[in-house]
Write a protein that holds these residues in place. Structure first.
Motif, PDB file in Angstrom:
ATOM      1  N   ILE A 192       5.031   7.434   4.230  1.00 30.36           N
ATOM      2  CA  ILE A 192       3.667   6.903   4.317  1.00 30.36           C
ATOM      3  C   ILE A 192       3.625   5.693   5.236  1.00 30.36           C
ATOM      4  O   ILE A 192       2.730   5.562   6.086  1.00 30.36           O
ATOM      5  CB  ILE A 192       3.155   6.541   2.910  1.00 30.36           C
ATOM      6  N   ALA A 210       0.828  -1.208   0.000  1.00 25.91           N
ATOM      7  CA  ALA A 210       0.000   0.000   0.000  1.00 25.91           C
ATOM      8  C   ALA A 210       0.864   1.261   0.000  1.00 25.91           C
ATOM      9  O   ALA A 210       0.561   2.233  -0.707  1.00 25.91           O
ATOM     10  CB  ALA A 210      -0.927  -0.004   1.213  1.00 25.91           C
ATOM     11  N   SER A 211       1.954   1.251   0.767  1.00 20.74           N
ATOM     12  CA  SER A 211       2.810   2.435   0.855  1.00 20.74           C
ATOM     13  C   SER A 211       3.502   2.720  -0.469  1.00 20.74           C
ATOM     14  O   SER A 211       3.563   3.869  -0.924  1.00 20.74           O
ATOM     15  CB  SER A 211       3.849   2.241   1.967  1.00 20.74           C
ATOM     16  N   SER A 269       2.139   6.507  -7.081  1.00 19.08           N
ATOM     17  CA  SER A 269       1.044   7.233  -7.711  1.00 19.08           C
ATOM     18  C   SER A 269       1.187   8.734  -7.513  1.00 19.08           C
ATOM     19  O   SER A 269       0.970   9.527  -8.430  1.00 19.08           O
ATOM     20  CB  SER A 269      -0.291   6.744  -7.145  1.00 19.08           C
ATOM     21  N   GLU A 270       1.577   9.133  -6.307  1.00 20.63           N
ATOM     22  CA  GLU A 270       1.744  10.563  -6.024  1.00 20.63           C
ATOM     23  C   GLU A 270       2.931  11.166  -6.781  1.00 20.63           C
ATOM     24  O   GLU A 270       2.844  12.269  -7.335  1.00 20.63           O
ATOM     25  CB  GLU A 270       1.960  10.773  -4.520  1.00 20.63           C
ATOM     26  N   ALA A 321       7.371   6.715   0.136  1.00 22.43           N
ATOM     27  CA  ALA A 321       6.797   5.464   0.642  1.00 22.43           C
ATOM     28  C   ALA A 321       7.200   5.226   2.092  1.00 22.43           C
ATOM     29  O   ALA A 321       6.379   4.779   2.915  1.00 22.43           O
ATOM     30  CB  ALA A 321       7.237   4.296  -0.231  1.00 22.43           C
ATOM     31  N   GLN A 339       0.839   4.003  -3.113  1.00 26.19           N
ATOM     32  CA  GLN A 339       0.438   5.397  -2.906  1.00 26.19           C
ATOM     33  C   GLN A 339       1.565   6.351  -3.263  1.00 26.19           C
ATOM     34  O   GLN A 339       1.341   7.378  -3.928  1.00 26.19           O
ATOM     35  CB  GLN A 339       0.000   5.612  -1.462  1.00 26.19           C
TER      36      GLN A 339
END
Length: 272
Positions: free
Chosen positions: A216, A129-130, A136-137, A213, A133
């Motif tokens: 996050i 998940a980290s 993507s950012e 990452a 995200q």
């Protein structure tokens, strides 16, 4: 044609580097302990075991009497030779897990036991998940960085497709803590469990992706004491080579006792 999930050459290089550098074997140690406990609860003596694995050292130490077989696409197993076959921490890298199970089942004598253990379920969901995200950012896209994991509800069907009787699948979740995401990824390299997917990006990722990452991960999955948590799900698979002595399901409609009588309740007919 089976879709290619794993770059086998890359996987073998990662395993070799991990062995040379001193591997991290705590998952294998947990798996062998659990496997020995499960075998001890079976009321049967096994005299011709085989173990399929890419990590022979820890499994040979735990089962010195077993024949060790490399986890190649075509397994070096003879039909009806073993009364116990263990597939150890390798199925999650197989492009054809059903084929691996079928080969293991054919190697079993009638009423022989198959036991498998693999990473699956929620394994490394925090890292997945980290990274997703962050990438993507930072880049506006996603790359395959962590291999997909099998779920308990799906893996039972694989055992049935392979022709194994009395299939059972369950999971043993484990957690580990690390100082940060870099330490986690270093441990994964020491396990030989880095990114060996065939579709992985072949260029170096931008440093900003991993920095974001890590932030996050620490924010979302910190333990409150300055460390991060990682989940490892060990999925255990159990099945038997068919034999006439095993329990058989009753034919539909052959029941001799009404369910309402067994439950001591009144049966209420439904309207047509």
């Amino acid at each position: 044609m089976t879709a290619q999930l794993t770059d086998r050459a890359a996987l073998m290089r990662q395993r070799a580097r991990a062995v040379d550098a001193g591997p991290a074997l705590f998952l294998h140690e947990a798996a062998t302990d659990e496997m020995q406990d499960r075998i001890s609860m079976v009321n049967k003596a096994f005299t011709a075991p085989a173990i399929i694995t890419g990590w022979p050292a820890p499994w040979r130490a735990a089962f010195p009497e077993a024949t060790i077989i490399a986890d190649e696409p075509t397994l070096a197993l003879e039909p009806e030779t073993h009364d116990l076959v263990i597939h150890a921490m390798a199925l999650h890298w197989s492009d054809d897990p059903v084929g691996q199970l079928i080969q293991a089942r054919r190697a079993l004598k009638p009423d022989g036991l198959f036991l498998g253990v693999m990473s699956g379920g929620t394994t490394l969901h925090q890292l997945r998940a980290s990274l997703a995200q962050a990438e993507s950012e930072v880049t506006g896209g996603l790359s395959p960085r962590i291999a997909p994991t099998g779920e308990v509800r799906d893996l039972g069907g694989l055992l049935q497709r392979a022709g194994l009787a009395l299939p059972v699948v369950d999971s043993v979740p484990l957690t580990a803590s690390y100082t940060d995401m870099t330490a986690l990824m270093r441990d994964l390299r020491a396990m030989g469990e880095g990114n060996a997917m065939a579709a992985r990006p072949r260029h170096f990722a931008r440093r900003a992706v991993f920095d974001r990452a890590a932030q996050i991960y620490a924010d979302a999955f910190g333990d409150g004491a300055g460390r991060i948590i990682a989940t490892y799900d060990l999925i255990f698979l159990t099945g038997w080579a068919p034999h006439a002595s095993q329990q058989q399901p009753l034919r539909p409609g052959s029941a001799t006792t009404r369910l309402a009588d067994a439950l001591n309740t009144k049966e209420t007919p439904l309207d047509d």
